[in-house]
Design an enzyme around this catalytic site. Sequence first.
Site, mmCIF file in Angstrom:
data_model
loop_
_atom_site.group_PDB
_atom_site.id
_atom_site.type_symbol
_atom_site.label_atom_id
_atom_site.label_comp_id
_atom_site.label_asym_id
_atom_site.label_seq_id
_atom_site.Cartn_x
_atom_site.Cartn_y
_atom_site.Cartn_z
ATOM 1 N N LYS A 153 0.829 -1.225 0.000
ATOM 2 C CA LYS A 153 0.000 0.000 0.000
ATOM 3 C C LYS A 153 0.854 1.263 0.000
ATOM 4 C CE LYS A 153 0.003 -0.824 4.762
ATOM 5 N NZ LYS A 153 -0.159 -2.060 5.424
ATOM 6 N N GLU B 236 -5.057 -6.605 -4.647
ATOM 7 C CA GLU B 236 -6.186 -6.782 -3.725
ATOM 8 C C GLU B 236 -5.759 -6.702 -2.259
ATOM 9 O OE1 GLU B 236 -9.562 -6.530 -2.950
ATOM 10 O OE2 GLU B 236 -9.846 -7.717 -4.747
ATOM 11 N N GLY C 86 -7.411 -5.531 3.917
ATOM 12 C CA GLY C 86 -7.161 -6.923 4.253
ATOM 13 C C GLY C 86 -7.743 -7.870 3.230
ATOM 14 N N GLU D 167 2.326 -2.588 15.906
ATOM 15 C CA GLU D 167 3.786 -2.613 15.913
ATOM 16 C C GLU D 167 4.303 -1.948 17.185
ATOM 17 O OE1 GLU D 167 5.718 -3.325 12.947
ATOM 18 O OE2 GLU D 167 3.887 -3.945 11.906
ATOM 19 N N ASP E 65 -1.698 5.075 7.718
ATOM 20 C CA ASP E 65 -1.892 3.795 7.027
ATOM 21 C C ASP E 65 -3.264 3.779 6.342
ATOM 22 O OD1 ASP E 65 -1.209 0.666 6.885
ATOM 23 O OD2 ASP E 65 -3.297 0.897 7.511
ATOM 24 N N LYS F 210 -4.447 3.634 2.181
ATOM 25 C CA LYS F 210 -5.437 2.731 1.598
ATOM 26 C C LYS F 210 -6.578 3.517 0.950
ATOM 27 C CE LYS F 210 -4.250 -0.826 4.912
ATOM 28 N NZ LYS F 210 -4.490 -1.245 6.297
HETATM 29 N N1 LIG Z 1 1.824 -8.570 7.466
HETATM 30 C C1 LIG Z 1 0.548 -8.348 7.119
HETATM 31 O O1 LIG Z 1 -0.401 -8.778 7.800
HETATM 32 C C2 LIG Z 1 0.227 -7.557 5.865
HETATM 33 C C3 LIG Z 1 -1.130 -7.272 5.544
HETATM 34 C C4 LIG Z 1 -1.427 -6.601 4.349
HETATM 35 C C5 LIG Z 1 -0.394 -6.204 3.524
HETATM 36 N N2 LIG Z 1 0.906 -6.466 3.874
HETATM 37 C C6 LIG Z 1 1.941 -6.023 2.947
HETATM 38 O O2 LIG Z 1 2.667 -7.163 2.480
HETATM 39 C C7 LIG Z 1 4.017 -6.788 2.214
HETATM 40 C C8 LIG Z 1 4.938 -7.746 2.970
HETATM 41 O O3 LIG Z 1 4.720 -7.613 4.360
HETATM 42 P P1 LIG Z 1 5.324 -8.644 5.418
HETATM 43 O O4 LIG Z 1 4.633 -8.376 6.703
HETATM 44 O O5 LIG Z 1 5.321 -10.035 4.880
HETATM 45 O O6 LIG Z 1 6.860 -8.122 5.497
HETATM 46 P P2 LIG Z 1 8.093 -8.817 6.198
HETATM 47 O O7 LIG Z 1 7.653 -9.913 7.119
HETATM 48 O O8 LIG Z 1 8.966 -7.738 6.732
HETATM 49 O O9 LIG Z 1 8.881 -9.533 4.981
HETATM 50 C C9 LIG Z 1 9.582 -8.806 4.007
HETATM 51 C C10 LIG Z 1 10.361 -9.795 3.111
HETATM 52 O O10 LIG Z 1 10.977 -9.005 2.090
HETATM 53 C C11 LIG Z 1 12.362 -9.277 2.072
HETATM 54 N N3 LIG Z 1 13.120 -8.083 1.736
HETATM 55 C C12 LIG Z 1 13.203 -6.924 2.449
HETATM 56 N N4 LIG Z 1 14.024 -6.053 1.819
HETATM 57 C C13 LIG Z 1 14.454 -6.690 0.701
HETATM 58 C C14 LIG Z 1 15.340 -6.331 -0.345
HETATM 59 N N5 LIG Z 1 15.938 -5.126 -0.362
HETATM 60 N N6 LIG Z 1 15.558 -7.206 -1.331
HETATM 61 C C15 LIG Z 1 14.978 -8.426 -1.314
HETATM 62 N N7 LIG Z 1 14.134 -8.832 -0.330
HETATM 63 C C16 LIG Z 1 13.889 -7.981 0.649
HETATM 64 C C17 LIG Z 1 12.715 -9.746 3.468
HETATM 65 O O11 LIG Z 1 13.908 -10.473 3.357
HETATM 66 P P3 LIG Z 1 14.606 -11.216 4.601
HETATM 67 O O12 LIG Z 1 13.798 -12.478 4.782
HETATM 68 O O13 LIG Z 1 15.979 -11.492 4.113
HETATM 69 O O14 LIG Z 1 14.529 -10.290 5.753
HETATM 70 C C18 LIG Z 1 11.468 -10.547 3.827
HETATM 71 O O15 LIG Z 1 11.582 -11.866 3.333
HETATM 72 C C19 LIG Z 1 4.138 -5.315 2.626
HETATM 73 O O16 LIG Z 1 3.946 -4.498 1.496
HETATM 74 C C20 LIG Z 1 2.985 -5.125 3.597
HETATM 75 O O17 LIG Z 1 2.531 -3.780 3.645
HETATM 76 C C21 LIG Z 1 1.240 -7.131 5.013
#
Ligand SMILES: NC(=O)c1ccc[n+]([C@@H]2O[C@H](COP(=O)([O-])OP(=O)(O)OC[C@H]3O[C@@H](n4cnc5c(N)ncnc54)[C@H](OP(=O)(O)O)[C@@H]3O)[C@@H](O)[C@H]2O)c1
Length: 416
Positions: A100, A124, A129, A184, A195, A199
């Site tokens: 987002k 999506e 969510g 967080e 945030d 959205k």
């Molecule tokens: N978490 C939720 O509930 C949620 C809900 C809706 C949307 N989202 C969206 O989904 C996306 C991912 O969120 P998340 O919570 O899964 O994040 P996360 O747990 O922090 O995971 C990020 C991943 O990206 C990798 N990464 C970070 N910097 C990188 C780089 N420079 N090059 C290559 N890989 C890199 C990290 O690598 P490493 O494994 O090496 O650290 C990790 O595997 C975000 O855009 C977030 O806004 C998340």
Amino acid sequence: MSSEDAREKAPVEPFRVGLLGLGTVGAAFAGLLEERADEIERFNGRRPEICGVLTRTRGDFEEILAEADLLVELIGGIEPAREYLLTAMRSGKDVVSANKQLLSQHGEELFETARQHGVRLRFEAAVAGVVPVVRVLEESLSATPIERVHGIVNGTTNFILTEMDRGSSYAEALAEAQRRGFAEADPSDDVSGRDAAAKMAILARLAFGTPVHLNDVRYEGIEHLHATDLEYARELGLGLKLIGTAERRGGGLSVRVHPAFLYSGHPLASVSGTFNAVTVESEVITEITMSGPGAGGRQTAAAVLGDVVSVMTGGAQPPAAPLALPLIEDVESAFYLHFDVADRPGVLAAITQVLGEAGVSIKSVVQRGMGENARLVMVTHPVLQSSLRTAIDRVAAFEFVRSAPRAIRVIEEEFI
Ligand SMILES: NC(=O)c1ccc[n+]([C@@H]2O[C@H](COP(=O)([O-])OP(=O)(O)OC[C@H]3O[C@@H](n4cnc5c(N)ncnc54)[C@H](OP(=O)(O)O)[C@@H]3O)[C@@H](O)[C@H]2O)c1
């Protein structure tokens, strides 16, 4: 075997998904894709499989791109996610993202690139969510002239407000959200409304075809709300929520996020805990409300996989060219006003005079307490927020006002 039979029996190539990011959502997505691959192949004819994974310590972007039919970006943040998505689309690959921040700040660049290269850009999971509002707006309601979208699009703040409604203070509710993993350690993006604003920028673009940047969205958070505001809300038969709004106003478009009182009959008033919900209003359809879990790795992954399947089945199109409704900042709203004042003769009259001079007309007044600790709670008729701000600043300057006055919008309109 005839050459025709051989062609019929040739194994169908898998649909190769390059996965960027293997964190909370990425890992859940990889697991879900594997679980669901048989079923997806059964109705779609092609089996999705992950052809490469990129993290900070693993994988090579160029190699993954060369292999993949589609890229899924689950890294988050602006760079390198932006560069990866642009590069993928420029090489003719469809992309899916849950990002987002990126879409609300670089959406037009991404949409324009997708349009120029005739590829699909699906997102999506970036909004509300698991609630499938992006697809509903893009597909089911694409022929419907939308007047207004209201959304509870941040599960963390909705959880905090739900806890406050049960009697917790703001600090206690935030601590509970952090303890349960809904907020967080640094919750500022959520509680400030930023945030939700990101959205709403994306939702507004979808609903009204007009480019809206995060910086165009005016937002207020929930940090300054008091438990007493929720008590009054209950007394007045209102619910208090952090509401995102995108609506047509006088030939323009207003996009904003702020706490708002809702009448109990409003479809968003009963949305509690970490749930998200979006209400779409239009003269044609009256009102449609969708609600569901606001976040969580597995839930978000399900929305991402839905996008992948939608691309596989050809259900999604490259984005349409933008329209341009002018963005309007100063809009009318009814307000709830809360003043802590010394209980002396003439106080109410002085306040109502200042409000009246600024064109603020009062619908109801409740007075509580005595002596130096009286409270005045008012609900106004709709008024321009700039007029209200002027009046509030003048009231705040009275020596009998004990603390900063609070003003919270009231959403009272009937549906169209
Ligand atoms: N978490 C939720 O509930 C949620 C809900 C809706 C949307 N989202 C969206 O989904 C996306 C991912 O969120 P998340 O919570 O899964 O994040 P996360 O747990 O922090 O995971 C990020 C991943 O990206 C990798 N990464 C970070 N910097 C990188 C780089 N420079 N090059 C290559 N890989 C890199 C990290 O690598 P490493 O494994 O090496 O650290 C990790 O595997 C975000 O855009 C977030 O806004 C998340």
